[in-house]
Structures are given as C-alpha cells and as structure tokens.
Design a protein around this motif. Structure first.
Motif, PDB file in Angstrom:
ATOM      1  N   UNK A   1      54.679  53.962  21.396  1.00  0.00           N
ATOM      2  CA  UNK A   1      55.607  54.117  22.448  1.00  0.00           C
ATOM      3  C   UNK A   1      56.580  55.325  22.492  1.00  0.00           C
TER       4      UNK A   1
ATOM      5  N   UNK B   1      59.081  55.771  20.097  1.00  0.00           N
ATOM      6  CA  UNK B   1      60.171  55.354  19.627  1.00  0.00           C
ATOM      7  C   UNK B   1      60.464  55.646  18.157  1.00  0.00           C
TER       8      UNK B   1
ATOM      9  N   UNK C   1      55.823  57.265  30.149  1.00  0.00           N
ATOM     10  CA  UNK C   1      56.724  55.842  29.698  1.00  0.00           C
ATOM     11  C   UNK C   1      56.861  54.978  30.811  1.00  0.00           C
ATOM     12  N   UNK C   2      56.869  55.923  31.927  1.00  0.00           N
ATOM     13  CA  UNK C   2      57.233  54.964  33.179  1.00  0.00           C
ATOM     14  C   UNK C   2      56.030  53.777  33.443  1.00  0.00           C
TER      15      UNK C   2
ATOM     16  N   UNK D   1      54.568  52.303  31.044  1.00  0.00           N
ATOM     17  CA  UNK D   1      54.265  51.395  30.200  1.00  0.00           C
ATOM     18  C   UNK D   1      55.335  50.288  29.906  1.00  0.00           C
TER      19      UNK D   1
ATOM     20  N   UNK E   1      70.026  43.645  27.499  1.00  0.00           N
ATOM     21  CA  UNK E   1      71.366  44.447  27.657  1.00  0.00           C
ATOM     22  C   UNK E   1      72.342  43.265  28.083  1.00  0.00           C
TER      23      UNK E   1
ATOM     24  N   UNK F   1      65.550  46.242  35.675  1.00  0.00           N
ATOM     25  CA  UNK F   1      66.029  47.421  35.116  1.00  0.00           C
ATOM     26  C   UNK F   1      65.446  48.464  35.570  1.00  0.00           C
ATOM     27  N   UNK F   2      64.211  48.154  35.353  1.00  0.00           N
ATOM     28  CA  UNK F   2      63.146  49.601  35.303  1.00  0.00           C
ATOM     29  C   UNK F   2      62.941  49.976  36.926  1.00  0.00           C
TER      30      UNK F   2
ATOM     31  N   UNK G   1      66.206  51.734  37.811  1.00  0.00           N
ATOM     32  CA  UNK G   1      66.103  52.875  37.070  1.00  0.00           C
ATOM     33  C   UNK G   1      65.184  53.865  38.021  1.00  0.00           C
ATOM     34  N   UNK G   2      63.819  53.336  38.518  1.00  0.00           N
ATOM     35  CA  UNK G   2      63.047  54.248  39.324  1.00  0.00           C
ATOM     36  C   UNK G   2      63.275  54.279  40.701  1.00  0.00           C
TER      37      UNK G   2
ATOM     38  N   UNK H   1      66.095  51.009  26.455  1.00  0.00           N
ATOM     39  CA  UNK H   1      66.507  51.847  27.521  1.00  0.00           C
ATOM     40  C   UNK H   1      65.446  52.682  27.551  1.00  0.00           C
ATOM     41  N   UNK H   2      65.009  53.445  26.676  1.00  0.00           N
ATOM     42  CA  UNK H   2      63.949  54.426  26.726  1.00  0.00           C
ATOM     43  C   UNK H   2      62.703  53.903  27.160  1.00  0.00           C
ATOM     44  N   UNK H   3      62.239  52.623  26.875  1.00  0.00           N
ATOM     45  CA  UNK H   3      61.107  51.826  27.472  1.00  0.00           C
ATOM     46  C   UNK H   3      61.334  51.562  28.974  1.00  0.00           C
ATOM     47  N   UNK H   4      62.447  51.547  29.538  1.00  0.00           N
ATOM     48  CA  UNK H   4      62.863  51.367  30.837  1.00  0.00           C
ATOM     49  C   UNK H   4      63.039  52.650  31.707  1.00  0.00           C
ATOM     50  N   UNK H   5      62.446  53.545  31.556  1.00  0.00           N
ATOM     51  CA  UNK H   5      62.672  54.719  32.275  1.00  0.00           C
ATOM     52  C   UNK H   5      64.157  55.243  32.105  1.00  0.00           C
TER      53      UNK H   5
END
Ligand SMILES: Nc1ncnc2c1ncn2[C@@H]1O[C@H](COP(=O)(O)OP(=O)(O)OP(=O)(O)O)[C@@H](O)[C@H]1O
Ligand SMILES: [Mg+2]
Lengths: 280, 262
Positions: A76, A78, A105-106, A108, A118, A129-130, A133-134, B135-139
């Motif tokens: 990933x 990280x 990463x978008x 994955x 969170x 969330x994703x 965010x996108x 957070x990083x993995x969620x763009x």
C-alpha cells in the motif's frame, strides 16, 4: 450514478474471462520480489516473493507477528521497504513519483486490522469517505449509498448516524469492511476481516469478499487466522514464516498440502517444524 | 545514565544531532503544511471547525487572563510611579505593555496549553490507531486534511483573540484606575489613547499571528510524529505544550528586536 468503471464490468463477464486469464499469467496484479524490511535491529521481512494474479482471492497465513500486516502495508505504500521490488500491474510502485502513486491508491481499498475508523465522523461519512473525497458522489446521495453498503455487511441504516465509538468491536469491523469496499476498488486488502465476529457473521463476510472478487472482478488479498474462512475466500494461499513466503498453493489443500509447516499451522498442532518462542 | 557519565561528549553529540534532525523535520513539515493551503482541494469545514475551537472556545480563558493582567499592571505601576509623582503615566504604561507585549504573549501561552495539547492528542491518537494511514488509503492527503486547516485556523484566530485581550486588559486597568486609584474616568481613557500608536497594536497582532502558527505547528507535528500507543500520545501532548511555550517566548524576543530596530 455508476460506481464501478466499465472495464471492470467487462472483466466479470464470462466471455472475456479466458482472455483475462491468459494475460494475467504474464503480468500479475501484484508482484513482490525480495522485499526486505527491518525496524531497527529487528528483521521483519527477509526477502518476500509473492505473485497475486488479477481477479484472484489470495489469503496470507502466518503466525502472529510474522509480518503479514507489514507485507500489505508495504504494498500500500504505508511502509517503505528497505529493498526489493513491488509492482502493481507491472509498474514498480516504489519508483513512481508521489502523484502517480496516489492515483494508483485511488483504486485500492484496505481494511485495517483494528478498523481505524475516524471517530470524529459519523458511521455513514466513514463508509462513503473515499467517494466523497474523490467527489464521485454528493453528500445527500452518500447517505443512501452508505445505507446500501451497511446493509451488505448486515448493519441497519440507523447505525449510519452513530459515531464509531458507540459500536461494538464486531460492528466496528463491519463498518470498516463497508468503508473498504464502498468505492468498489480494483484491489482490496483485508487484514483479518472476520476476527472478532460470530461464526455466522464471519461466513456472511466471507461471502461478501468472494462476491467482490467474483462480481466486481476485484483482486482480494486477505490475512486470516481462520482456516475455514481461508478455504472459503482464497483460491490461493501463501504462508509467511520468518519474513519469507515459505509456501504457496491452492487454499483447498490447507491441512493436507504436504508441506509440514503449512499442515501444522492449518491443523493447529503444537508439534512440528514451527516452534513458538515461549519461555518455559 | 551510566553512558552519560562515561562518555559525556558522545551524549552531547547525540543530543545535538537529534535536535538538528528535529528542527529540519519541523521546517519541512511546516513547508509542506503551508504548501497545501494554496493547492486544492480545500477543507473549508475542517478549517471552520478548528477556527471555532481556537477562537471561540479559548475566549473565556484569554479574557480572564487579560482582565486580571490589566488590573495587576495598573496596581503595580501605581506603586512604582507614585514614588516619582508620575501617576499620570499609568494609563499609557498599562495600554502599551498590554498591546505590545503581554496581550500577545499571555494569550498565546494560554492557547498553547489548550489548543497545542488538543491538536497533539487528537492527531497523535489518529496516528497510533492507524487512522492517518487509513486517510492515505482513502485518497486523502493527511497533511492537507489534518495539518493545513489547523495551521491556518490558529494563525488567523490568535490576532482576533489578542485584539479582544487588548480591549479587556485596558478595561481591567481602567477599573482599578477609576475605582481604586482615584482617576477620573475620562482622563484615564484620554491618556490611554493619547500615547497609543497604530504601530503598537499592529506589532502585537503580527506577533499573535506568528504565535498562533507556532502553536498549531508544534501541536500537529508532535501528534503526527507520535508513536507507541497511549504513552506516546501523552508524551506528544506534553512536548507540544512545552515546545510551543518556549518557542513563543524566544520568538517574542526576536520579533520585539525586529520591531524595536525600526
Ligand atoms: N511500525 C513498527 N515499528 C516497529 N516494529 C514494527 C512496526 N510494525 C510492525 N512491527 C513489528 O513487525 C513484526 C510484524 O508485525 P505485523 O503487524 O506484520 O504482524 P502480523 O503478522 O500482522 O501479526 P498479527 O497476526 O498478530 O496481526 C512484529 O514483530 C512487530 O513488532
Ligand atoms: Mg497483523
């Protein structure tokens, strides 16, 4: 509103399956070669080699502390490995500039071992969330989408308005799972998806993971300690021991694979080649 | 412990290297955080949330500090100045020391305790529970999402707080002046404003903005770099408050030197 990209739909169609199978032999979805990582003096990964074919479910097995979570965190991005090659779709991700890596990463998804929800956001915002965010979805639509995904993991719509701290451990796990799959990623990592769930819910979640692989054509890499679950969600299994992959084979063979280490692990035997480092 | 006694030079060297590394890391962290303020996407809601937290919820603490400081200043300068028959200078002494020095520094120290600690604890907890990785993995870039809005919020909120502190501090001095020291209210206020210059107020507000940035920077940095569970987060919180307090006092000297030279 469509959530999956069209080419992914095509992958799942039976007619194109043969084609994908032949191309995937050449370029695995994920390819790791000689990945090493040490934390201070402690060697955790000592030359991990792993191939994951596209559209496949793979389970990673191994004792506690053997480096399973570190392995997928390396993929990933990280954790940066000390040396080695990690390729996704044939591209060496460690050499990519940051922007392109973020773009990768978008596609994955990741379920963290401890959930990592969170706690400043309500459950429904966590789940979507994703997508938010996108900018793939409006906030109003996100609530409905969250309810839909929560239903898939067996949670009621009302859970969406709670804060993660108000949920039980198993419910948090399922919300984290919902968050990992909500954006319908190409590659999904599940770090112990069924730990802490009751057996029936465990089977439901396993079914969901299989569904992601079969229906969406995603590639799923799961870590699990549960052999029944490993046989259900994995076509292939890989065993990690002392920082290396010591065995890869069909998940159905776990327990009678012919590899003494794997069989000891799968059957949960005290006697065998793996010695637990206990002080007597 | 034994190592320090046996080889003091090595210990000093290690500490120096560690300090240099930390300073470099903070500087890069600050640059990256600020750079996210000019590149979209922007998180307006998070900025507003942090701004309310810093400006609005620090108001009671800062207000009380300011009022009492003004009162003490008036009393103390009276005892001193009465010896030279210079009581008439009290009002201007109170306002100038408040606006130029004590307002910004005391407000910043109070806010460092509240906000620096809460930023460090919140971000530190997110770090040790993998939420920052998530957070990083969620763009989402964690620097942009967590650090940039807080840096901006504190930098903008502190001058406002200090403005309030200035007014309330002068009011504290005026209360003591009129009620206890026998000044005529109008005369006290007149000598307050006669000697005050715009430059005094502005230098105080610039200091406040710089202190606000320092508080948010140390809070977020200590939290972001924390590791090792609850104990690590506790350490990060302490470090954030101590580091920002010291930096505020040091920076105060530097800024005063710059303004004084003009
Ligand atoms: N950030 C870190 N810093 C230092 N050591 C680490 C870090 N992350 C992991 N380790 C060490 O790496 C080893 C492997 O950790 P990892 O989390 O991969 O184990 P695991 O195989 O996932 O185990 P489990 O099944 O218990 O989750 C552990 O011994 C751990 O102490
Ligand atoms: Mg793990």
């Amino acid at each position: 509103m469509s959530y999956g990209s069209d080419d992914r739909r095509m992958q799942a169609e039976p007619g194109t399956e043969g084609l994908n199978r032949s191309t995937m032999v050449n370029t695995p979805k994920i390819r790791m070669r000689g990945v090493r990582k040490a934390f201070g003096p402690k060697r955790v990964l000592d030359g991990v080699d792993l191939d994951v074919a596209a559209g496949q479910g793979v389970v990673i097995l191994g004792g506690s502390g053997s480096g399973k979570s570190v392995t997928i965190k390396c993929i990933l991005g990280l954790i940066t490995p000390d040396e080695g090659i990690i390729e996704i779709d044939g591209v060496d991700v460690l050499k990519l500039p940051r922007r392109e890596r973020e773009a990768l990463g978008d596609r994955i998804g990741m379920l963290f071992q401890n959930g990592a929800l969170f706690d400043s956001l309500p459950v429904w915002e966590n789940v979507c969330f994703k997508l938010l965010a996108q900018n793939r979805i409006t906030r109003a639509k996100a609530r409905d989408r969250a309810a839909e995904v929560l239903a898939q993991v067996g949670l009621a719509e009302t859970v969406g308005d709670l804060s993660p701290a108000e949920l039980s451990g198993g419910m948090q796990k399922r919300v984290a799972l919902a968050r990992a799959i909500a954006a319908q990623p190409d590659i999904i990592f599940f770090d112990e998806p069924t730990t802490g769930l009751d057996p029936i819910m465990g089977a439901v979640i396993d079914g969901l993971i299989v569904d992601c692989v079969k229906r969406l054509g995603a590639t799923a890499v799961s870590i699990t300690h549960d052999m029944a679950s490993a046989r259900r969600i994995g076509e292939t299994a890989a065993m990690i021991h002392k920082g290396r992959i010591v065995w890869t084979g069909p998940a159905g063979n776990l327990g009678h694979s012919g590899n003494a280490m794997v069989d000891q692990f799968a059957n949960g035997l005290r006697e065998g080649p793996i010695q637990m480092e206990l002080r007597r | 412990m034994a190592a320090i006694l046996l080889d003091p030079l090595a210990a000093i060297g290690r500490a120096t290297l560690g300090a240099c590394r930390a300073v470099g890391d903070v500087a890069l962290f600050a640059l990256e955080g600020v750079s996210h303020l000019v590149r979209p996407p922007f998180y307006g809601r998070l900025f507003w949330h942090a701004f309310v937290e810093v400006a609005w919820f620090s108001l009671p603490v800062v207000a009380l500090t300011a009022v009492f400081t003004g009162m003490v200043l008036a009393l103390q300068s009276y005892t001193g100045f009465a010896r030279f028959n210079a009581q008439s200078a009290i009002a201007s002494v109170v306002v100038i020391s408040l606006v130029r020095e004590l307002g910004p520094v005391l407000a910043a120290l109070m806010v460092a305790g509240r906000i620096g600690a809460s930023f460090a604890a919140e971000i530190g907890t997110m770090r040790v529970t993998d939420q920052i990785d998530a957070l990083t993995t969620l763009s989402t870039n964690p620097m942009k999402y967590l650090v940039a809005p807080r840096l901006l919020a504190a930098t903008l909120a502190l001058p406002l707080l200090v403005l309030v502190a200035d007014v309330l501090g002068v009011m504290g001095g005026w209360l003591i002046g009129t009620l206890k020291l026998g000044f005529v209210s109008a005369a006290y206020l007149k000598s307050t404003f006669d000697f005050l210059q715009t430059g005094d107020v502005i230098s105080g507000l610039v200091k406040a903005a710089a202190f606000g940035f320092i508080i948010a920077l140390m809070g977020t940095w200590c939290g972001y770099r924390s590791k090792g569970g609850a104990q690590g987060v506790g350490g990060a919180t302490t470090a954030a408050v101590v580091a920002s307090s010291i930096l505020i006092l040091a920076l105060d000297y530097v800024l005063t030197e710059i303004f004084f030279a003009q």
